[in-house]
Scaffold this active site. Structure first.
Site, PDB file in Angstrom:
ATOM      1  N   LYS A  52       0.854  -1.190   0.000  1.00 46.63           N
ATOM      2  CA  LYS A  52       0.000   0.000   0.000  1.00 46.63           C
ATOM      3  C   LYS A  52       0.893   1.243   0.000  1.00 46.63           C
ATOM      4  CE  LYS A  52      -4.165   1.423   2.520  1.00 46.63           C
ATOM      5  NZ  LYS A  52      -4.814   1.285   3.826  1.00 46.63           N
TER       6      LYS A  52
HETATM    7  C1  E4P Z   1      -8.202   2.481   3.869  1.00 48.87           C
HETATM    8  O1  E4P Z   1      -7.415   1.682   3.419  1.00 48.87           O
HETATM    9  C2  E4P Z   1      -8.018   3.180   5.148  1.00 48.87           C
HETATM   10  O2  E4P Z   1      -7.396   2.289   6.041  1.00 48.87           O
HETATM   11  C3  E4P Z   1      -9.307   3.583   5.809  1.00 48.87           C
HETATM   12  O3  E4P Z   1     -10.441   3.208   5.076  1.00 48.87           O
HETATM   13  C4  E4P Z   1      -9.320   4.938   6.409  1.00 48.87           C
HETATM   14  O4  E4P Z   1     -10.585   5.200   6.985  1.00 48.87           O
HETATM   15  P1  E4P Z   1     -10.845   6.406   7.993  1.00 48.87           P
HETATM   16  O5  E4P Z   1     -10.953   7.660   7.204  1.00 48.87           O
HETATM   17  O6  E4P Z   1     -12.150   6.044   8.657  1.00 48.87           O
HETATM   18  O7  E4P Z   1      -9.673   6.434   8.929  1.00 48.87           O
END
Ligand code: E4P
Length: 214
Positions: free
Chosen positions: A83
């Site tokens: 990622k």
């Molecule tokens: C995606 O890969 C992220 O980990 C995640 O969806 C972030 O979500 P949040 O904005 O609720 O922290």
């Protein structure tokens, strides 16, 4: 639509996996920080439970660092997806990983052009953040629809992974907007099977049955 769990909590991973409809897992540095365990150890534990793609985010913000960390992550298990942030260095790293046959998830995507660029660089997944756009008064779901249109216009194969999904209405509209995958906290996944009339219906059926047959 595929459903991923957005968590680094092992109990949540097991609970979601037990439902039988879990397609993968996403993690990020904030989620792992909550767990207080080394990132590599937790990723390995998650990969033992889940057979689908598991996103492992790099901490580095420069190309060389991303390459180094991503290569390390990719040795943890075959289903690891590296990622990377949707930045210029992330774009270059995305191309470098895709040239090596390593899958990537380009995260923190907030506008459709980022999604178009990372698709050109061979990203496996792109993660548009719905909730965080809603938080600043913008329409997060419109981003999903715009990326869908760009990808369909040019037959781009990168999967749209709707992220920052906060509630079941988000999840429903991800499916209506053509997201390929939505990554959600456990509560959003379990809420997808809840309705007060389902509970009420069970209550009525059981009461009627008991009345008739004891
Ligand atoms: C995606 O890969 C992220 O980990 C995640 O969806 C972030 O979500 P949040 O904005 O609720 O922290």
């Amino acid at each position: 639509m595929q459903i991923y769990l957005d968590s680094a909590n092992l109990d949540d991973v097991k609970k979601a996996n037990d439902l039988g409809v879990l397609d993968g897992v996403t993690t990020n540095p904030s989620l792992i920080a909550k767990e207080g365990v080394p990132y590599t150890k937790r990723l390995a534990e998650i990969c033992k439970v889940v057979s689908g793609p598991v996103s492992a985010e790099v901490i580095a913000t420069d190309f060389d660092g991303m390459l180094r960390e991503g290569l390390e992550h990719s040795t943890i298990a075959p289903q690891i997806v590296v990622k990377l942030p949707s930045t210029l260095d992330g774009l270059k790293a995305c191309k470098a990983f895709s040239d090596r046959g390593i899958k990537t998830n380009l995260t923190l995507c907030f506008q459709p052009l980022q999604a178009m660029m990372v698709a050109k660089a061979g990203a496996f997944l792109v993660s548009p953040f719905i909730g965080r756009l809603d938080d600043i008064g913008q329409d997060g779901m419109q981003l999903i629809r715009d990326i869908r249109q760009v990808y369909d216009n040019y037959n781009m194969k990168t999967l749209i992974l709707a992220a920052s999904v906060r509630h079941s209405n988000h999840l429903l509209h991800c499916a209506l907007s053509g997201a390929d995958v939505a990554t959600c906290p456990l509560k959003v996944i379990t809420d997808a099977m809840k309705h007060p009339l389902t509970d009420k219906g069970i209550e009525i059926f059981l009461a009627d049955y008991k009345k008739a047959f004891g």
